[in-house]
Design an enzyme around this catalytic site. Structure first.
Site, PDB file in Angstrom:
ATOM      1  N   PRO A  90      -0.552 -41.852  -3.021  1.00  0.00           N
ATOM      2  CG  PRO A  90       0.876 -40.474  -1.799  1.00  0.00           C
ATOM      3  CD  PRO A  90      -0.569 -40.802  -2.000  1.00  0.00           C
ATOM      4  CD  GLU A 117       0.686 -35.582   6.895  1.00  0.00           C
ATOM      5  OE1 GLU A 117       1.390 -36.491   6.425  1.00  0.00           O
ATOM      6  OE2 GLU A 117       0.874 -34.377   6.647  1.00  0.00           O
ATOM      7  NE  ARG A 155      -8.805 -39.797 -24.661  1.00  0.00           N
ATOM      8  CZ  ARG A 155      -8.130 -40.654 -25.407  1.00  0.00           C
ATOM      9  NH1 ARG A 155      -7.724 -41.801 -24.907  1.00  0.00           N
ATOM     10  NH2 ARG A 155      -7.869 -40.385 -26.670  1.00  0.00           N
ATOM     11  CG  ASP A 170      -5.126 -42.059 -28.287  1.00  0.00           C
ATOM     12  OD1 ASP A 170      -4.789 -41.093 -28.986  1.00  0.00           O
ATOM     13  OD2 ASP A 170      -6.253 -42.212 -27.800  1.00  0.00           O
TER      14      ASP A 170
END
Ligand code: SAM
Length: 247
Positions: A90, A117, A155, A170
């Site tokens: 993160p 963690e 993709r 897209d």
């Protein structure tokens, strides 16, 4: 051209199902991509094959030991993988379409899935080339983040999407969100498909789609517009929308 994803994980079983469906299953069958999981437990330390330990300095949770992670990375490298080692965290750069495009041009890449963690800091310092987050929230592990990255990158590997054009249209391509789309029936529960889409006038359809993409992006993601590829007609149209909104 093919791309190999090496995934380092404590839970290789999680990857059994997601790539058995749709476009990715076909791409794997046709050899355009390969997803190889590497079970970190096999590189674990001692009779219990430990992969985690208590944090130095105390505190909650467990930390992933460096030795199994580095052993796995080195083995993948020794077998010839040259691409970047990417740590899912993160704390990394938030994943985006341009990053997906860059990764799709590689021959291989290694995704390291953390648990608990997270991983011992020395792995990040010595063996990781890139740190990637899939958004500002905390998952229980890097596996789902790795799946998101595999899906978005795979993709874009040439030949994976049947119609090369569809990736170019897209959302995010050219910096805009995609225009709204409709299929049959022309009237559904009293709601009509916009007339222009039934007109057969390809010029008018293209203009309508461009304007819808601009409108949608202005309404939902105005932050994207500053980097979008816009011509003078686009700018005039946006100006009109903005003054109508104010007006
Ligand atoms: N203690 C870490 C922190 O505060 O940065 C969070 C650890 S998280 C519970 C466990 C693992 O999940 C992380 O090591 C990472 O691999 C993965 N993870 C969690 N959230 C993520 C996200 N938003 N993007 C990518 N990976 C994520």
């Amino acid at each position: 051209m093919s791309l190999v994803f090496h995934i380092l994980t404590l839970f290789p079983g999680m990857f059994e199902s997601p790539f058995r469906w749709g476009i990715l299953a076909k791409a794997i069958q046709e050899g355009k991509i390969r997803v190889e999981t590497h079970d970190l437990r096999e590189y674990g330390v001692g009779p219990h094959r430990a992969t985690d330990d208590y944090p130095y300095g105390g505190g909650e949770g467990m930390v992933m030991k460096p030795d199994p992670l580095v052993a796995a990375i080195e083995e993948i490298r020794a077998r010839g993988a040259k691409g970047p080692v990417i740590l899912l965290t993160p704390q990394g750069e938030v994943f985006h379409q341009q990053m997906a495009k860059e990764l799709a041009s590689l021959s291989d890449l290694t995704l390291v899935c953390g648990r608990y963690e997270g991983v011992d800091e020395r792995v990040r310092q010595g063996w990781v080339d890139q740190e990637v987050s899939i958004g500002d929230y905390i998952l229980t592990g890097g596996e789902l983040a790795a799946m998101v990255i595999v899906d978005a990158v795979a993709r874009l590997v040439p030949g994976v999407l049947g119609n090369e054009d569809s990736a170019l249209k897209d959302s995010f391509e050219g910096g805009l969100l995609k225009y709204p789309q409709y299929t049959r029936p022309a009237v559904f529960r009293g709601m009509r498909v916009p007339e222009v889409l039934l007109s057969g006038d390809h010029g008018a359809i293209a203009r309508w789609r461009r304007r819808q993409a601009l409108k949608r992006t202005l309404e939902r993601r105005p932050d994207l517009l500053s980097k979008a590829e816009l011509d003078s007609e686009d700018l005039r149209f946006l100006e009109r929308l903005r003054s109508e909104a104010e007006g």
